[in-house]
Design an enzyme around this catalytic site. Structure first.
Site, PDB file in Angstrom:
ATOM      1  N   HIS A  97      25.944  -1.917 -11.163  1.00 23.20           N
ATOM      2  CA  HIS A  97      24.197  -2.022 -10.876  1.00 23.20           C
ATOM      3  C   HIS A  97      23.851  -0.841  -9.869  1.00 23.20           C
ATOM      4  O   HIS A  97      22.754  -0.564  -9.813  1.00 23.20           O
ATOM      5  CB  HIS A  97      24.090  -3.431 -10.400  1.00 23.20           C
ATOM      6  CG  HIS A  97      24.356  -3.605  -8.820  1.00 23.20           C
ATOM      7  ND1 HIS A  97      25.503  -4.506  -8.418  1.00 23.20           N
ATOM      8  CD2 HIS A  97      23.893  -3.499  -7.677  1.00 23.20           C
ATOM      9  CE1 HIS A  97      25.733  -4.657  -7.291  1.00 23.20           C
ATOM     10  NE2 HIS A  97      24.703  -3.909  -6.753  1.00 23.20           N
ATOM     11  N   ASP A 233      31.264  -5.918 -12.514  1.00 24.65           N
ATOM     12  CA  ASP A 233      30.337  -4.924 -12.138  1.00 24.65           C
ATOM     13  C   ASP A 233      30.764  -3.618 -11.610  1.00 24.65           C
ATOM     14  O   ASP A 233      31.079  -3.695 -10.152  1.00 24.65           O
ATOM     15  CB  ASP A 233      29.671  -5.700 -11.053  1.00 24.65           C
ATOM     16  CG  ASP A 233      28.360  -5.000 -10.784  1.00 24.65           C
ATOM     17  OD1 ASP A 233      28.176  -4.004 -11.293  1.00 24.65           O
ATOM     18  OD2 ASP A 233      27.271  -5.840  -9.956  1.00 24.65           O
ATOM     19  N   SER A 657      27.080  -3.386  -1.750  1.00 26.77           N
ATOM     20  CA  SER A 657      27.347  -3.417  -3.356  1.00 26.77           C
ATOM     21  C   SER A 657      28.192  -2.003  -3.544  1.00 26.77           C
ATOM     22  O   SER A 657      27.795  -0.968  -2.841  1.00 26.77           O
ATOM     23  CB  SER A 657      26.037  -3.219  -4.081  1.00 26.77           C
ATOM     24  OG  SER A 657      25.350  -4.450  -3.763  1.00 26.77           O
TER      25      SER A 657
END
Length: 725
Positions: A97, A233, A657
């Site tokens: 992402h 991810d 992230s």
């Protein structure tokens, strides 16, 4: 004198905690988890706590200016995520992402890398990306004394900040660094401390690999912030440098970057209570807000933003499911909008579940008692000052959030009118030169905007959200063109006549002399509608908000200092501010509600259990199904199963992230990508009982790269280790 006093208090807090740890090794581990610590200041308390949790690393293994250390492998990815070097050839790992916008930019209906994935089998196949950067921290210096030079207690906040900002410019100008390096200064402990970061910003970062979204975004919005999770991810990039291994803009002559340190990768996996360390760039937390502020966020501001995004997402999702082109155009925007919409919902739930507001009220009661007993005169009005200021700012903050969420973010046409409004304002402030500079800059930005824009999608969003704005925003900040109107009729009129729904139309409106452009803009119905909103924002909302916010920040700064003085034995870490931080924890499941316990790991079996053929969120590629059926797992399995995701007690937020999760020896074991829904409130209040971070098990990453993608060239350049064997 105040700053000297602050450091004395900080030292006392650290010494007290060290004494407790040394006296007894039997420590409640919940009390030494949570916190986003400055990596250059780990010696002492933090080093001791990490060892109690099982770490075998020293503080210098993590951060060292003169020798290779973990910090040399960590990069700020694009300014918004974290990434890490995992090979001696500059191979960079981050989340799918985080790379989503880049992957989307290389995609088309014919070559849809979001749908099919992308893998470069050689350096020549790696894809360059304009404006993508990877920033490494070379050194962290304490510059508090220099930043506060000339600041006195009798100055008002505006005067103090003026001198502080001037001093920061001076510090940045005079810092010792190499000619290819950059620097910046950030405040810590609510403005009581200032640190300088010397950086190297690499501007040639190329896409190397990404799994299809059915792996990298498996579960999509339904599973976002949730557990159990089964998402791969991750994406891979490579940092390139010039012939001297220094930062350089893109050139075919650039070569793969040779890092001072890269992370070895553990194939041994994790078990419950294993030590975990996260290294990254967390965006923003507000752990020390008073109860009145958290109450306002949870019960006033968050519900308003949630309602706006809920309406926008429902409309956009309807179009994305019907049209492949729109799905590609809106994929990144939709994911970004949905991310915080769901986060705010979980944050509210977590605050209520942990009784965080009551805990803060209890702390404030104890604080007031000690302040009164010790007659600490300077601190006696802090809580009443908060009450007064937050009451005064509530409607301003609410109206401001409505403008940001509707006029700036979620109605794209209004966002475009805001860009045009900036051109007119630039002319009023800076004349012809200001006009030309703004026009050139904004036309360039609009090219990217229109590439992923559809007026067919935006029109119903405009109608729904402008009506909501008129109904819910505080009336004293509502422009006259939104009072007592039919929003269906206005929407039809605007979208039928405006030229701002296409790049061609916008370019036409913005061409000509400054007088011609401003005249044409003010004859456009979309522009004039948006202009009233933006004018209210700049003339009434923002000035009032900044005035009150400056006063709140002054009280918060004093309150932060007071907390550390009144409670010298409590742990106080600086709030996140997008600077490099370390936090440590353990692999651990949790109990989200009575009678329910979540284990700390998920497996590929769970992916297949969730599989829905052809579904937007839960489809599974045929090749992954085949690998599962044949159990072709290579060396990446655990007891005959492929691990996918892991839970840990690490304290993270947006910006983390892509952060590496390393084991007790500094080997990579996972890749952070999310927080559980119940734990999203950790930006405001950390509770080790329910806050959990979610990571991709690094063995799932390797399995996908090797067995699914066949990119053995990437596996071969990594260093795979067995620390437990």
């Amino acid at each position: 004198m105040r700053n000297i006093k602050f450091y004395v208090l900080l030292a006392i807090a650290f010494i007290s905690l060290n004494s407790i740890a040394q006296v007894s090794q039997k420590v409640d581990t919940r009390k030494i988890q949570g916190g986003m610590w400055i990596p250059s200041l780990l010696e002492g308390m933090n080093e001791q706590e990490m060892k109690l949790l099982g770490s075998k690393m020293t503080a210098k293994d993590i951060y060292d200016v003169n020798n290779s250390s973990l910090k040399d492998a960590i990069a700020h990815f694009g300014g918004g995520c974290t990434s890490e070097i995992i090979s001696p050839n500059g191979l960079l790992l981050t989340n799918h992402h985080c790379g989503y916008g880049v992957i989307q930019s290389h995609s088309s209906v014919e070559h849809d890398y979001l749908k099919d994935g992308f893998w470069a089998m050689s350096y020549e196949e790696e894809l360059p990306n304009e404006s993508l950067t990877a920033t490494f921290i070379k050194r962290i210096d304490d510059v508090t004394e220099a930043v506060f030079a000339g600041v006195t207690d009798d100055m008002d906040e505006a005067a103090k900040m003026k001198i502080i900002n001037q001093n920061i410019l001076k510090v940045n100008k005079e810092v010792e660094k190499e000619e290819w390096q950059d620097s910046y200064v950030r405040s810590f402990y609510k403005g009581n401390q200032y640190l300088l970061f010397v950086t190297e910003v690499f501007k040639d970062v190329r896409l190397v690999g990404a799994p299809p979204s059915s792996i990298g975004k498996f579960g999509a919005d339904t599973d976002n912030w949730m557990w159990p999770r089964h998402t791969g991810d991750f994406s891979m990039f490579r940092v390139y440098a010039d012939a001297n291994n220094r930062p350089a803009t893109y050139s075919k002559d650039n070569v793969p970057y040779k890092p001072n340190h890269y992370l070895p990768i553990s194939l041994d996996g994790v078990e419950e209570n294993d030590f975990t360390l996260v290294f990254g760039f967390p965006g923003r937390t507000n752990e020390y807000l008073p109860a009145v502020a958290v109450d306002q966020i949870v019960n006033v501001l968050n519900p308003a933003k949630i309602e706006v995004r809920d309406n926008a997402l429902k409309i956009v999702n309807t179009f994305m499911r019907k049209d492949a082109d729109i799905k590609i155009k809106y994929a990144s925007k939709y994911a970004s909008t949905a991310n915080y919409w769901k986060k705010w919902i979980g944050e509210n739930q977590g605050i209520h579940q942990t009784k965080a507001i009551q805990h803060k009220l209890d702390l404030e009661k104890e604080f007031s008692k000690i302040v009164a007993e010790k007659d600490l005169v300077g601190y006696q009005t802090l809580l009443s000052d908060f009450e007064k200021l937050y009451k005064e700012i509530e409607n301003v903050s609410l109206a401001r959030d409505y403008w940001i969420e509707i006029a700036y973010r979620n109605v794209e046409l209004l966002g475009i009118t805001f860009r045009a409004f900036q051109i007119e304002q630039a002319y009023l402030r800076g004349g012809e030169q200001g006009f030309e500079n703004a026009r050139k800059s904004i036309l360039s930005r609009l090219e990217g905007t229109y590439k992923n824009y559809s007026p067919v999608v935006d029109k119903p969003v405009f109608e729904k959200l402008t009506a909501l704005y008129a109904e819910k925003s505080p009336k004293e900040y509502l422009p006259s063109n939104m009072v007592g109107v039919n929003f269906s009729e206005i929407t039809n009129e605007i979208y039928a006549s405006t030229k701002l729904t296409s790049l061609e139309g916008a370019t036409e409106l913005l061409s000509g002399s400054s007088d011609e452009v401003i005249k044409k803009l003010n004859a456009d119905k979309a522009y004039t509608f948006g202009k009233e909103l933006h004018t209210i924002f700049y003339t009434k909302l923002e000035p009032k908000f900044q005035q009150l916010n400056l006063q709140i920040e002054a009280v918060q700064k004093e309150y932060m200092k007071a907390l550390m003085e009144v409670f010298p034995n409590k742990r106080f870490f600086p709030d996140a501010n997008s600077t490099l931080r370390v936090n440590y924890g353990m692999v651990q499941g949790y109990e989200p509600k009575d009678g329910v316990y979540y284990t700390a790991k998920t497996y590929l079996d769970g992916v297949m259990e969730k599989y829905v053929p052809g579904d937007y969120e839960f489809d599974v590629p045929q090749k992954l199904q085949d690998l599962y059926k044949t159990k072709n797992y290579g060396p990446y399995a655990e007891n005959g199963k492929i691990p996918v995701n892991i839970l840990s007690t690490n304290h993270m937020t947006g910006g983390n992230s892509g952060s590496p999760i390393v084991d007790a020896h500094g080997n990579l074991i996972g890749l952070a990508f999310d927080t559980t829904w119940e734990g999203t409130m950790s930006d405001l209040y950390f509770d080790a009982d329910i806050v959990r971070s979610i990571m991709v098990d690094i063995r799932y990453v390797l399995f996908i790269v090797d067995k699914y993608a066949g990119a053995k060239n990437l596996i071969e350049e990594m260093t795979l280790v067995h620390p437990k064997k």
